[in-house]
Design an enzyme around this catalytic site. Structure first.
Site, PDB file in Angstrom:
ATOM      1  N   LYS A  80       0.829  -1.208   0.000  1.00 19.08           N
ATOM      2  CA  LYS A  80       0.000   0.000   0.000  1.00 19.08           C
ATOM      3  C   LYS A  80       0.863   1.258   0.000  1.00 19.08           C
ATOM      4  CE  LYS A  80      -3.915  -2.087   2.044  1.00 19.08           C
ATOM      5  NZ  LYS A  80      -5.095  -2.219   2.732  1.00 19.08           N
TER       6      LYS A  80
ATOM      7  N   GLU B 298      -2.320   6.809   8.318  1.00 22.10           N
ATOM      8  CA  GLU B 298      -3.187   7.723   7.581  1.00 22.10           C
ATOM      9  C   GLU B 298      -4.020   8.526   8.544  1.00 22.10           C
ATOM     10  OE1 GLU B 298      -5.778   5.622   4.916  1.00 22.10           O
ATOM     11  OE2 GLU B 298      -4.122   5.136   3.573  1.00 22.10           O
TER      12      GLU B 298
ATOM     13  N   ARG C 137      -7.550  -7.634  -9.031  1.00 18.96           N
ATOM     14  CA  ARG C 137      -8.262  -8.902  -9.278  1.00 18.96           C
ATOM     15  C   ARG C 137      -9.724  -8.581  -9.475  1.00 18.96           C
ATOM     16  NH1 ARG C 137     -10.979  -8.826  -4.257  1.00 18.96           N
ATOM     17  NH2 ARG C 137      -9.663  -8.039  -2.580  1.00 18.96           N
TER      18      ARG C 137
HETATM   19  P1  ADP Z   1      -8.043  -3.623   3.059  1.00 19.46           P
HETATM   20  O1  ADP Z   1      -6.826  -3.936   2.252  1.00 19.46           O
HETATM   21  O2  ADP Z   1      -8.066  -4.380   4.329  1.00 19.46           O
HETATM   22  O3  ADP Z   1      -9.281  -3.686   2.239  1.00 19.46           O
HETATM   23  P2  ADP Z   1      -8.305  -0.730   2.941  1.00 19.46           P
HETATM   24  O4  ADP Z   1      -7.156   0.204   2.942  1.00 19.46           O
HETATM   25  O5  ADP Z   1      -8.995  -0.939   1.652  1.00 19.46           O
HETATM   26  O6  ADP Z   1      -7.826  -2.110   3.531  1.00 19.46           O
HETATM   27  O7  ADP Z   1      -9.357  -0.241   4.038  1.00 19.46           O
HETATM   28  C1  ADP Z   1     -10.442  -1.034   4.420  1.00 19.46           C
HETATM   29  C2  ADP Z   1     -11.530  -0.178   5.047  1.00 19.46           C
HETATM   30  O8  ADP Z   1     -11.040   0.571   6.161  1.00 19.46           O
HETATM   31  C3  ADP Z   1     -12.092   0.893   4.127  1.00 19.46           C
HETATM   32  O9  ADP Z   1     -13.097   0.371   3.294  1.00 19.46           O
HETATM   33  C4  ADP Z   1     -12.616   1.931   5.108  1.00 19.46           C
HETATM   34  O10 ADP Z   1     -13.872   1.562   5.640  1.00 19.46           O
HETATM   35  C5  ADP Z   1     -11.619   1.864   6.238  1.00 19.46           C
HETATM   36  N1  ADP Z   1     -10.571   2.888   6.088  1.00 19.46           N
HETATM   37  C6  ADP Z   1      -9.442   2.754   5.352  1.00 19.46           C
HETATM   38  N2  ADP Z   1      -8.694   3.878   5.411  1.00 19.46           N
HETATM   39  C7  ADP Z   1      -9.367   4.737   6.197  1.00 19.46           C
HETATM   40  C8  ADP Z   1      -9.104   6.089   6.662  1.00 19.46           C
HETATM   41  N3  ADP Z   1      -7.995   6.732   6.325  1.00 19.46           N
HETATM   42  N4  ADP Z   1     -10.015   6.669   7.472  1.00 19.46           N
HETATM   43  C9  ADP Z   1     -11.132   6.005   7.842  1.00 19.46           C
HETATM   44  N5  ADP Z   1     -11.436   4.744   7.449  1.00 19.46           N
HETATM   45  C10 ADP Z   1     -10.563   4.112   6.635  1.00 19.46           C
HETATM   46  P1  ADP Z   2     -13.228  -7.407  -1.359  1.00 17.27           P
HETATM   47  O1  ADP Z   2     -12.838  -5.967  -1.343  1.00 17.27           O
HETATM   48  O2  ADP Z   2     -13.329  -7.969  -2.741  1.00 17.27           O
HETATM   49  O3  ADP Z   2     -14.360  -7.755  -0.481  1.00 17.27           O
HETATM   50  P2  ADP Z   2     -11.581  -8.610   0.681  1.00 17.27           P
HETATM   51  O4  ADP Z   2     -10.322  -7.919   1.037  1.00 17.27           O
HETATM   52  O5  ADP Z   2     -12.676  -8.591   1.658  1.00 17.27           O
HETATM   53  O6  ADP Z   2     -11.979  -8.091  -0.751  1.00 17.27           O
HETATM   54  O7  ADP Z   2     -11.224 -10.108   0.344  1.00 17.27           O
HETATM   55  C1  ADP Z   2     -11.686 -10.767  -0.819  1.00 17.27           C
HETATM   56  C2  ADP Z   2     -11.387 -12.213  -0.696  1.00 17.27           C
HETATM   57  O8  ADP Z   2     -10.021 -12.433  -0.565  1.00 17.27           O
HETATM   58  C3  ADP Z   2     -12.060 -12.871   0.484  1.00 17.27           C
HETATM   59  O9  ADP Z   2     -12.482 -14.135   0.110  1.00 17.27           O
HETATM   60  C4  ADP Z   2     -10.956 -12.946   1.502  1.00 17.27           C
HETATM   61  O10 ADP Z   2     -11.154 -14.034   2.375  1.00 17.27           O
HETATM   62  C5  ADP Z   2      -9.754 -13.134   0.623  1.00 17.27           C
HETATM   63  N1  ADP Z   2      -8.547 -12.544   1.169  1.00 17.27           N
HETATM   64  C6  ADP Z   2      -8.350 -11.288   1.590  1.00 17.27           C
HETATM   65  N2  ADP Z   2      -7.097 -11.106   2.018  1.00 17.27           N
HETATM   66  C7  ADP Z   2      -6.466 -12.275   1.847  1.00 17.27           C
HETATM   67  C8  ADP Z   2      -5.130 -12.738   2.083  1.00 17.27           C
HETATM   68  N3  ADP Z   2      -4.190 -11.958   2.576  1.00 17.27           N
HETATM   69  N4  ADP Z   2      -4.833 -14.006   1.772  1.00 17.27           N
HETATM   70  C9  ADP Z   2      -5.776 -14.819   1.269  1.00 17.27           C
HETATM   71  N5  ADP Z   2      -7.024 -14.443   1.020  1.00 17.27           N
HETATM   72  C10 ADP Z   2      -7.386 -13.201   1.313  1.00 17.27           C
END
Ligand code: ADP
Ligand code: ADP
Ligand code: MG
Length: 665
Positions: A116, A200, A292
């Protein structure tokens, strides 16, 4: 175009990919773990190859073995689905090296977005707006604490290699920073094998809006509009929709263009999602790019009328993007609800089990279901606890929501806890109906969405009684027909053998309360003495579970599923679980239920919170079990004294193992 594709995944996404391949007349090769032999995805593919034992590391994450199967089976391309190897740059490269097409972006694009922090640096150069934050390489406490101070609290600590919401920690003040950082680093190291984090600004009441992008190998890049995924629990999505309510044409265009720039900056190819966090005023910032197909891609399919898996396959085969930006248009509104085997009342933790009874609503122009399970299948501890995705469409948002509520009401599951009732309350909530979304929606309305459990109503009790009585009747009739003497009084079920005035008392247990209901037998009906008064009941049973009843002249149709002594009444969109007490074994049941605490799933004991002889009160945490990468707290089911502790910290336990025993006081 390819002749044969290997699908390196399981569950609903493997089924989803197989269906498109079938439509395109492409042969499919499934792979499966020992836990999945006979799973739906293996049946939908043309051939299926075994990978290894159930744990993902020994099956779906074994890239080498998957490549070997691809070679042996003659597959030309590999679709990774989502999760598992989908965002593994090493695997994408290994496919290329083996002369196989990875249906996804080039390894370099995955790598560019894999961190990230690195992704943010790239995006900043490409002119994509970022949340104020620190994403440097220096990781000592002093540097990070200083960065947090400069950004201003509250801040969010995120694993740079993160995904699935794991390891994220919100910190509200400087004093809490060091501890939160240590916890985030521990979680990051455990989940991703990399303890680096970024910091962040924590945005308040933001929305999560993401843009679907597609790029081909010839420099074409388009976006397929946005999805709103603000409704989240544990930083993970449960309800998604397209288009995002209240997003203007100009904001849509601006975000779409930013997403296209992001894809261009890294030489992207295939399907990808650029996630943005959006402030109440409409300012949006890049969060991350998922390289993906996304879990929630079906909402985009329903509002664009396209098959995104087909696009992925065509692009991987070298074709141009099927449509240009000007040819893409939005039509109507779609929602996706993720139906999980989980317990919303226990922090939404996964609740594995066997789906003894599973019935889904009919599908059609307005309702689509993507699933990888059938009745009788298990939701195992080894994988994601998703049961199905319910996707609905209509010309407007209100219509789509109506289909969502209606379809959720027809979903029936027993054998595991599910979030169905939670989703139903969500889809009915006034703020959701009004489109007032932000990422704290579930937290804010927790009390509305998870109200205290209700006692079963008289009507539900009447339906349960009727089901038991009608089933007994049916069994007796069958036995009579099978016996030599069908007219023997011993096969009569009108209650005459039980006592003089022809009645029988049924005992139910509903959470904590015991309910006794006396049924009086009359020639053509029963009189049921319910808590609220006596009701005249009659009915018929179909398929052993569907009951057509008449209660005091009112006709109702319901489903009553039974497994052992457990009855589940599905009626008017809600389900109620009742235990049928057989007075003869009741004493034993109580002992099992209250005295011993068993492991709900295989796992590791990570923490013991009590020692033998401790006095405990009902609900008190006793032990922490780690399973399915989550921590479960085992709590006292009754007041009493700890009599026995079966395991030490660090020990592995099998499902059903007795963890502790409490002697009642
Ligand atoms: P992941 O890889 O686990 O999906 P993300 O960076 O996409 O991580 O963040 C997942 C969720 O966390 C976001 O959909 C949002 O709800 C929350 N989030 C992420 N960054 C922030 C932020 N800077 N402030 C508030 N909420 C956040
Ligand atoms: P989305 O934004 O598409 O909901 P998620 O981050 O919630 O994505 O995860 C999508 C899929 O990938 C889920 O089935 C979750 O269990 C799987 N997943 C997420 N992170 C990992 C990881 N680090 N290793 C393996 N599977 C993962
Ligand atoms: Mg994300």
């Amino acid at each position: 175009m390819f002749e044969k594709i290997l699908i390196a995944n399981r569950g609903e996404i493997a089924c989803r990919v197989a269906q498109t391949c079938r439509r395109l007349s492409i042969h499919t090769v499934a792979v499966y773990s020992e836990a999945d032999s006979g799973a739906l995805h293996t049946a939908l593919c043309n051939e299926a190859w075994r990978l290894g034992p159930a744990p993902a590391r020994e099956s779906y994450l074994r890239g080498e073995r998957i490549l070997e199967i691809a070679r042996t089976s003659g597959a030309e391309a590999i679709h990774p689905g989502y999760g598992f190897l989908a965002e593994n740059a090493g695997f994408a490269q290994a496919c290329a090296d083996a002369g196989l097409v990875f249906i996804g972006p080039p390894a370099a694009a995955i790598a560019a977005m894999g961190s990230k922090s690195a992704a943010k640096r790239l995006m900043s150069e490409a002119g994509v707006p970022l949340v104020p934050g620190y994403h440097g390489e220096t990781q000592d406490l002093g540097t990070l604490a200083q960065a947090a101070h400069e950004i201003g609290y509250p801040v969010l600590i995120k694993p740079t290699a993160g995904g699935g919401g794991k390891g994220m920690h919100r910190v509200d003040e400087a004093a809490a920073f060091a501890d939160a950082l240590a916890a985030a680093k521990r979680a990051a190291a455990a989940s991703f094998g990399d303890d680096r984090v970024l910091i962040e600004k924590y945005l308040l009441e933001p929305r999560h809006i993401e843009i679907q992008v597609f790029a081909d190998r010839h420099g074409g890049v388009v976006h397929l509009f946005e999805r709103d995924c603000s409704v989240q629990r544990r930083y993970q999505k449960v309800l998604e929709e397209a288009p995002a309510p209240g997003v203007s044409e100009s904001l849509r265009r601006e975000m779409g263009q930013a997403a296209v720039r992001a894809a261009q900056a890294i030489g992207y190819v295939g399907a990808g999602t650029v996630e943005f966090i959006v402030e109440p005023g409409g300012a949006f910032y890049f969060m991350e790019m998922n390289t993906r197909l996304q879990v929630e891609h079906p909402v985009t399919e329903l509002v664009t009328g396209l098959d995104l898996v087909e696009w992925q396959v065509r692009i991987a085969a070298g074709e141009h993007l099927p449509l240009s930006q000007a040819e893409l248009a939005l039509r109507g509104h779609a929602f996706e609800a993720r139906i999980y085997a989980e317990d919303p009342r226990n922090e939404f933790l996964p609740a594995p089990g066997r789906l003894d009874h599973l019935r889904m609503p009919p599908t059609g122009a307005h309702v689509r279901i993507d699933t990888g399970v059938r009745a009788g299948d298990a939701i195992s501890v080894h994988y994601d606890p998703l049961i199905a995705k319910l996707i609905v469409w209509d010309m407007d948002r209100a219509g789509a929501l109506r289909h969502l509520r209606h379809a959720l009401a027809q979903f029936q599951v027993t054998g595991t806890n599910t979030n169905l009732e939670f989703l139903q309350r969500l889809a009915s909530h006034a703020a959701l109906v009004a489109g007032e979304l932000d990422t704290s929606f579930i937290e804010r309305f927790r009390n509305d969405l998870l109200p205290p459990l209700r006692r079963a109503s008289d009507r539900v009790l009447a339906l349960a009684c009727l089901a038991v009585l009608l089933r007994d009747d049916e069994t007796a009739r069958r036995q009579a027909a099978a016996s030599g003497d069908p007219y023997s009084p011993w096969h009569r079920t009108d209650g005459w053998v039980l006592n003089d005035d022809n009645h029988h008392t049924l005992h139910f247990h509903d959470d904590r309360a015991d309910i006794a209901i006396t049924a009086h037998y009359r020639p053509k009906h029963y009189l049921l003495d319910l808590p609220g008064g006596t009701v005249c009941a009659r009915g018929t049973l179909e398929r052993d579970t569907d009951i057509h009843a008449e209660l005091d002249g009112m006709q109702v149709t319901a489903t009553v599923a039974q497994r052992g002594t457990e009855l589940t009444v599905f009626w008017e969109g809600f389900s109620h679980r009742l235990l049928l007490h057989d007075p003869l074994t009741a004493g034993m049941e109580d002992e099992i239920r209250e005295g011993s605490l068993k492991a709900p799933m295989p796992g590791t004991v990570v923490r013991l919170l009590v020692t033998p002889g401790d006095e405990v009160t009902e609900g008190q945490p006793l032990l922490v079990l780690e399973a399915m990468k989550m921590e479960y707290t085992i709590k006292a089911t009754t007041d009493g004294i700890i009599e026995l502790i079966g395991f030490k910290e660090g020990e592995q336990v099998q499902e059903g193992a007795e963890l502790l025993a409490i002697a009642s006081t």
